[in-house]
Motif scaffolding. Structure first.
Motif, PDB file in Angstrom:
ATOM      1  N   ILE A  87      64.770  15.575  37.914  1.00 38.44           N
ATOM      2  CA  ILE A  87      64.801  16.916  38.500  1.00 38.44           C
ATOM      3  C   ILE A  87      65.311  17.866  37.421  1.00 38.44           C
ATOM      4  N   PRO A  88      64.556  18.930  37.116  1.00 36.27           N
ATOM      5  CA  PRO A  88      65.012  19.817  36.037  1.00 36.27           C
ATOM      6  C   PRO A  88      66.046  20.830  36.496  1.00 36.27           C
ATOM      7  N   LEU A  89      66.979  21.128  35.599  1.00 32.23           N
ATOM      8  CA  LEU A  89      67.793  22.333  35.753  1.00 32.23           C
ATOM      9  C   LEU A  89      66.865  23.459  35.329  1.00 32.23           C
ATOM     10  N   ARG A  90      66.791  24.528  36.128  1.00 27.60           N
ATOM     11  CA  ARG A  90      65.886  25.634  35.781  1.00 27.60           C
ATOM     12  C   ARG A  90      66.707  26.893  35.566  1.00 27.60           C
ATOM     13  N   SER A  91      66.231  27.717  34.613  1.00 29.22           N
ATOM     14  CA  SER A  91      66.976  28.943  34.339  1.00 29.22           C
ATOM     15  C   SER A  91      66.325  30.120  35.030  1.00 29.22           C
ATOM     16  N   LYS A  92      67.183  30.991  35.601  1.00 25.46           N
ATOM     17  CA  LYS A  92      66.633  32.245  36.120  1.00 25.46           C
ATOM     18  C   LYS A  92      66.473  33.214  34.937  1.00 25.46           C
ATOM     19  N   PRO A  93      65.600  34.236  35.080  1.00 24.22           N
ATOM     20  CA  PRO A  93      65.432  35.184  33.975  1.00 24.22           C
ATOM     21  C   PRO A  93      66.729  35.937  33.725  1.00 24.22           C
ATOM     22  N   VAL A  94      67.016  36.235  32.457  1.00 27.91           N
ATOM     23  CA  VAL A  94      68.285  36.889  32.164  1.00 27.91           C
ATOM     24  C   VAL A  94      68.129  38.276  31.536  1.00 27.91           C
ATOM     25  N   ASP A  95      66.902  38.715  31.447  1.00 28.63           N
ATOM     26  CA  ASP A  95      66.503  39.965  30.771  1.00 28.63           C
ATOM     27  C   ASP A  95      67.629  40.757  30.094  1.00 28.63           C
ATOM     28  N   GLY A  96      67.702  40.558  28.788  1.00 26.92           N
ATOM     29  CA  GLY A  96      68.630  41.353  27.983  1.00 26.92           C
ATOM     30  C   GLY A  96      70.074  40.876  28.009  1.00 26.92           C
ATOM     31  N   LYS A  97      70.462  40.205  29.106  1.00 27.10           N
ATOM     32  CA  LYS A  97      71.848  39.722  29.218  1.00 27.10           C
ATOM     33  C   LYS A  97      72.040  38.503  28.332  1.00 27.10           C
ATOM     34  N   LYS A  98      73.305  38.148  28.048  1.00 24.75           N
ATOM     35  CA  LYS A  98      73.556  36.880  27.355  1.00 24.75           C
ATOM     36  C   LYS A  98      73.109  35.755  28.266  1.00 24.75           C
ATOM     37  N   TRP A  99      72.553  34.722  27.656  1.00 26.67           N
ATOM     38  CA  TRP A  99      72.069  33.584  28.432  1.00 26.67           C
ATOM     39  C   TRP A  99      73.215  32.605  28.570  1.00 26.67           C
ATOM     40  N   SER A 100      73.533  32.235  29.797  1.00 22.73           N
ATOM     41  CA  SER A 100      74.692  31.362  30.005  1.00 22.73           C
ATOM     42  C   SER A 100      74.245  30.037  30.608  1.00 22.73           C
ATOM     43  N   SER A 101      75.060  29.003  30.368  1.00 22.01           N
ATOM     44  CA  SER A 101      74.727  27.699  30.962  1.00 22.01           C
ATOM     45  C   SER A 101      74.741  27.789  32.488  1.00 22.01           C
ATOM     46  N   SER A 102      75.477  28.788  33.034  1.00 20.19           N
ATOM     47  CA  SER A 102      75.519  28.901  34.497  1.00 20.19           C
ATOM     48  C   SER A 102      74.208  29.485  35.056  1.00 20.19           C
ATOM     49  N   ASP A 103      73.332  30.009  34.177  1.00 16.90           N
ATOM     50  CA  ASP A 103      72.018  30.477  34.643  1.00 16.90           C
ATOM     51  C   ASP A 103      71.093  29.294  34.958  1.00 16.90           C
ATOM     52  N   TRP A 104      71.510  28.107  34.550  1.00 14.78           N
ATOM     53  CA  TRP A 104      70.699  26.898  34.776  1.00 14.78           C
ATOM     54  C   TRP A 104      71.185  26.198  36.038  1.00 14.78           C
ATOM     55  N   THR A 105      70.294  26.088  37.007  1.00 15.50           N
ATOM     56  CA  THR A 105      70.718  25.522  38.295  1.00 15.50           C
ATOM     57  C   THR A 105      69.663  24.541  38.834  1.00 15.50           C
ATOM     58  N   LEU A 106      70.107  23.722  39.769  1.00 10.42           N
ATOM     59  CA  LEU A 106      69.172  22.844  40.485  1.00 10.42           C
ATOM     60  C   LEU A 106      68.738  23.583  41.739  1.00 10.42           C
ATOM     61  N   ASP A 107      67.473  23.489  42.062  1.00 12.02           N
ATOM     62  CA  ASP A 107      66.993  24.102  43.290  1.00 12.02           C
ATOM     63  C   ASP A 107      67.294  23.120  44.438  1.00 12.02           C
ATOM     64  N   PRO A 108      68.099  23.543  45.438  1.00 10.11           N
ATOM     65  CA  PRO A 108      68.513  22.586  46.472  1.00 10.11           C
ATOM     66  C   PRO A 108      67.340  21.909  47.191  1.00 10.11           C
ATOM     67  N   GLN A 109      66.257  22.686  47.460  1.00  7.79           N
ATOM     68  CA  GLN A 109      65.118  22.062  48.156  1.00  7.79           C
ATOM     69  C   GLN A 109      64.428  21.036  47.275  1.00  7.79           C
ATOM     70  N   GLU A 110      64.260  21.436  46.011  1.00  7.31           N
ATOM     71  CA  GLU A 110      63.618  20.518  45.070  1.00  7.31           C
ATOM     72  C   GLU A 110      64.472  19.252  44.926  1.00  7.31           C
ATOM     73  N   LEU A 111      65.786  19.447  44.874  1.00  3.26           N
ATOM     74  CA  LEU A 111      66.677  18.289  44.739  1.00  3.26           C
ATOM     75  C   LEU A 111      66.525  17.384  45.962  1.00  3.26           C
ATOM     76  N   GLU A 112      66.514  17.969  47.134  1.00  2.00           N
ATOM     77  CA  GLU A 112      66.397  17.135  48.349  1.00  2.00           C
ATOM     78  C   GLU A 112      65.089  16.350  48.344  1.00  2.00           C
ATOM     79  N   SER A 113      64.025  16.970  47.788  1.00  2.00           N
ATOM     80  CA  SER A 113      62.719  16.285  47.798  1.00  2.00           C
ATOM     81  C   SER A 113      62.738  15.010  46.941  1.00  2.00           C
ATOM     82  N   LYS A 114      63.740  14.852  46.097  1.00  2.00           N
ATOM     83  CA  LYS A 114      63.817  13.657  45.232  1.00  2.00           C
ATOM     84  C   LYS A 114      64.526  12.495  45.936  1.00  2.00           C
ATOM     85  N   PHE A 115      65.215  12.778  47.019  1.00  2.00           N
ATOM     86  CA  PHE A 115      65.950  11.732  47.745  1.00  2.00           C
ATOM     87  C   PHE A 115      65.028  11.055  48.750  1.00  2.00           C
TER      88      PHE A 115
END
Ligand code: PMP
Length: 425
Positions: A176-204
């Motif tokens: 399951i990938p960690l996916r980044s939301k767009p950060v347009d112009g802002k500093k890119w942070s590791s916290s922008d990378w998240t698991l999508d809860p629905q996608e995560l559930e689909s793996k169980f």
């Protein structure tokens, strides 16, 4: 025949070996007598011979290359840690085997350290296992708990040994990938990378035996929040799944973030094994000592693997680690405590590295924790047409970067990094 033997010498894969034998028979060579079928690798390691560390450490052996990839600290370990080790060597009994599941003073120190965080008593003999590094902990956990046919959820990107270890156990990794939301112009942070809860559930599903969690995360540097861990915990409970929580960077958390242990969430202690590493805790990666903490009904299976593989870890290192831990356990709230001072020291380096990467046109993901920084290299627009085509872009790029020292931007970066990594006089 020559070719066939060459291939054998290079210890090619089972499939390659069989192909070789088959084609040499077709050509009428009597090679099979020389090439015993017994030389074939065990099926469980089929296809697992490639290793990113081995490949890139070889590349980085060229003295003109600065290896910032592997995560060996260039800072010296605290002096008291080294002193404890030198004292231990003089004590005869500490040069002999010790208790297989963990040297008694070390498991005692670990239980004392972690009881504060788990807010419960931790039985040093039944709920802690000392291992050959966090690698050993991962191996014991996966071999002791995962069966053929099981599925194990792994987030992408992941620390490289998770997948081969799961495959060696005969199980299937489910990614399951960690996916980044767009950060347009802002500093890119590791916290922008998240698991999508629905996608995560689909793996169980009913075959899911475990999820491997890594927080702080290598390589993104993500420190999972309470809400994010709650989503994972709820799914583990809903699908009756174990959690193997790799927390080797637990102390390396930068300002504004807090490391949380999923094992402390309601209902999670009984289904979680948590992994730590002396290498990361005290900047002594060469000591190769790790530990696993969890309920005895899980730890006992990991102990079974350990007693039938390495049996015990080095006594002098365990004793020295125990003594060093006591020094810091007694001053946990003090800024001098290594668990507090190390992240402060590394945070300055992180910020410097971020500026450096930005200055040469890369787009770094600013990590909230851990040793590593990932950067988007696409802005450099490197011409990788000469590189082997079957490799992923990042592999090709790093190889290109180590070879193309004529590129002025990278030259400049390299000079800065070299000057930075020279020991201070
Ligand atoms: N897990 C992660 C996420 C790591 O980064 C590392 C080491 N780089 C390990 C496990 C292995 O740690 P050790 O050296 O203690 O075996």
């Amino acid at each position: 025949m020559f070719l066939a033997q060459r291939r054998l010498c290079s210890l090619g894969s089972r499939t390659e070996f069989l192909k070789t034998i088959y084609s040499s028979k077709l050509l009428g060579f009597s090679t099979s007598a020389k090439m015993s079928l017994k030389f074939i690798n065990a099926k469980r390691i089929e296809g697992l011979d490639r290793n990113v560390w081995i490949e890139f450490t070889k590349l980085a052996a060229d003295p003109s290359v600065v290896n910032l990839g592997q995560g060996l600290p260039d800072i010296s370990p605290p002096s008291y840690v080294k002193e404890e080790l030198s004292k231990v060597a003089l004590i005869n009994s500490l040069n002999q085997y010790t208790r297989g599941f963990g040297h008694p003073p070390l498991v005692k120190a670990l239980s004392c350290l972690y009881e504060k965080f788990y807010q419960k008593e931790i039985n040093p003999n039944k709920e802690i296992l000392v291992t050959v590094g966090a690698y050993g902990s991962l191996f014991n956990a996966i071999q002791g708990l995962i069966d053929e046919g099981d599925e194990v959820i792994i987030t992408i990107p992941f620390y490289d040994c998770y997948e081969p270890m799961v495959r060696m156990a005969g199980a299937t990794p489910v990614f399951i990938p960690l996916r980044s939301k767009p950060v347009d112009g802002k500093k890119w942070s590791s916290s922008d990378w998240t698991l999508d809860p629905q996608e995560l559930e689909s793996k169980f599903n009913s075959k899911t035996k475990a999820i491997i969690l890594n927080t702080p995360h290598n390589p993104i540097g993500k420190v999972y929040t309470k809400e994010e861990l709650q989503v994972i915990a709820d799914l583990c409970i809903k699908y009756d799944t174990l959690c193997i929580s790799d927390e080797v960077y637990e102390w390396l958390v930068y300002t504004g973030n807090k490391h949380l242990k999923i094992a402390t969430f309601p209902g999670m202690w009984e289904r979680t094994v948590t992994i730590g590493s002396a290498g990361k805790t005290f900047s002594v990666t060469g000591w190769k000592l790790g530990w696993t903490i969890g309920p005895n009904h899980l730890i006992k299976h990991l102990q079974t693997v350990q007693q039938n593989t390495v049996y015990t870890c080095a006594t002098p290192l365990q004793e020295a680690l125990a003594q060093a831990l006591w020094i810091d356990i007694k001053r946990m709230d003090d800024p001098e405590c290594y668990f507090n001072s190390l992240p402060k020291e590394l945070e300055v380096k992180r910020d410097r590295m971020v500026r450096l990467l930005e200055s040469v046109g890369l787009k770094p993901i600013v990590p909230d924790g851990g040793y590593f920084i990932i950067a988007d290299v696409s802005l450099l627009d490197a011409d990788l047409s000469d590189m082997k085509n079957d490799e992923p872009y990042d592999y090709k790029f790093v190889k290109w970067m180590t070879k193309n020292k004529k590129d002025s931007t990278l030259d400049a970066a390299e000079e800065i990094i070299k000057a930075w990594s020279k020991p201070k006089s």
